[in-house]
Design a protein around this motif. Structure first.
Motif, PDB file in Angstrom:
ATOM      1  N   HIS A 187     -10.657 -29.774  11.291  1.00 44.36           N
ATOM      2  CA  HIS A 187      -9.543 -29.633  12.233  1.00 44.36           C
ATOM      3  C   HIS A 187      -9.871 -30.279  13.579  1.00 44.36           C
ATOM      4  O   HIS A 187      -9.003 -30.867  14.236  1.00 44.36           O
ATOM      5  N   GLN A 188     -11.125 -30.200  14.000  1.00 38.32           N
ATOM      6  CA  GLN A 188     -11.530 -30.849  15.248  1.00 38.32           C
ATOM      7  C   GLN A 188     -11.466 -32.365  15.115  1.00 38.32           C
ATOM      8  O   GLN A 188     -11.115 -33.071  16.069  1.00 38.32           O
TER       9      GLN A 188
ATOM     10  N   ASN B 222      -4.707 -22.826  14.023  1.00 43.14           N
ATOM     11  CA  ASN B 222      -3.389 -22.945  14.674  1.00 43.14           C
ATOM     12  C   ASN B 222      -2.259 -23.098  13.659  1.00 43.14           C
ATOM     13  O   ASN B 222      -1.337 -23.909  13.839  1.00 43.14           O
TER      14      ASN B 222
ATOM     15  N   LYS C  28     -12.787 -25.684  10.177  1.00 41.18           N
ATOM     16  CA  LYS C  28     -12.677 -25.840  11.626  1.00 41.18           C
ATOM     17  C   LYS C  28     -13.241 -27.192  12.069  1.00 41.18           C
ATOM     18  O   LYS C  28     -12.705 -27.824  12.990  1.00 41.18           O
TER      19      LYS C  28
ATOM     20  N   PRO D 291      -6.959 -33.056  14.637  1.00 45.08           N
ATOM     21  CA  PRO D 291      -6.232 -31.891  15.159  1.00 45.08           C
ATOM     22  C   PRO D 291      -4.735 -31.910  14.891  1.00 45.08           C
ATOM     23  O   PRO D 291      -4.087 -30.865  14.944  1.00 45.08           O
ATOM     24  N   ASN D 292      -4.156 -33.079  14.594  1.00 43.50           N
ATOM     25  CA  ASN D 292      -2.711 -33.172  14.424  1.00 43.50           C
ATOM     26  C   ASN D 292      -2.274 -33.247  12.956  1.00 43.50           C
ATOM     27  O   ASN D 292      -1.103 -33.466  12.669  1.00 43.50           O
TER      28      ASN D 292
END
Length: 244
Positions: A136-137, A169, A133, A140-141
């Motif tokens: 991912h932060q 996601n 996580k 994010p893409n």
């Protein structure tokens, strides 16, 4: 010393029982299971056949505990949850694939007691979730894939993989069913010029026991409420880093 009762005595439950019983911080008072066929178990702790909410009420009164550790099925909390909350018995449910209704019920219990629901109670997978996580932060893409492998008899997509996919996601999970694989989870981040992989393997079901024991030590510090293992671990990591 925390007094603990274990619900569930299948393959995972047996492994967890051996770890909890050997942990000097814990006192494993009993194991309850819903097998309708009476069986004799040569164990150092009582193994009891429980079939109804009334059976649980009698069990809790005759053999008090501070915590229930549940490795049976997602719906088992419906049998004992209300009674446990009334008696102040905290609940750690390590079952996969709770429904939203079951989670809502757990949150209602958390008004009175400490409740943790975790689809995978191993320390490693929850640490993997924290770092995945975090990455991912940062990116994010980036392209992300979630993969899971388990033993052939496991029918559903891993609840852990579903949770990872939800948090990151990711729309689909790649699943494999192979022989006697205990549990394999992998998160792949595909950057333009590099690839990052976070991998966790449960080599033995005893890993669920060591994770449950650690989770109980975190729960012991909490006030009544609904908690996730990775959330409490993240707080513990932040505290350790501040103290370093």
């Amino acid at each position: 010393m925390m007094r603990v009762g274990l619900v569930g005595f299948g393959r995972a439950g047996r492994a967890v029982a051996s770890i909890l019983n050997a942990d000097p911080r814990l006192d494993l008072k009993w194991v309850a299971h819903r097998n309708h066929h009476q069986r004799q178990f040569a164990e150092a702790f009582p193994v009891l056949n429980i079939r109804s909410a009334q059976d649980y009420e009698i069990l809790f009164q005759n053999h008090p505990v501070d915590y229930i550790v549940d490795f049976s099925s997602p719906d088992s909390m419906l049998d004992y949850g209300t009674i446990a909350a009334a008696l102040g018995i905290n609940i750690l449910s390590a079952n996969s694939n709770h429904t939203e209704e079951q989670l809502d019920f757990a949150r209602q219990l958390a008004d009175k007691i400490v409740v943790m629901c975790s689809p995978n109670i191993t320390v490693g997978i929850n640490f993997l979730m924290i770092v995945a996580k975090a990455l991912h932060q940062i990116a994010p893409n980036v392209d992300i894939a979630v993969l899971e492998e388990h033993f052939k008899e496991k029918p559903d997509v891993s609840g852990t993989a579903k949770r990872l996919a939800h948090e990151l996601n990711v729309s689909d999970v790649t699943s494999l069913r192979l022989g006697g694989v205990v549990g394999h989870h992998q998160v792949v981040f595909g950057f333009p010029y590099q690839t990052v992989r976070f991998i966790h393997d449960s080599i033995s079901r005893e890993a669920f026991g060591t994770g449950a024991a650690y989770a109980l030590t975190l729960m012991e510090k909490q006030t009544p409420g609904f908690y996730r293992f990775d959330e409490l671990m993240r707080k513990e990591i932040a505290h350790l880093m501040q103290a370093a």
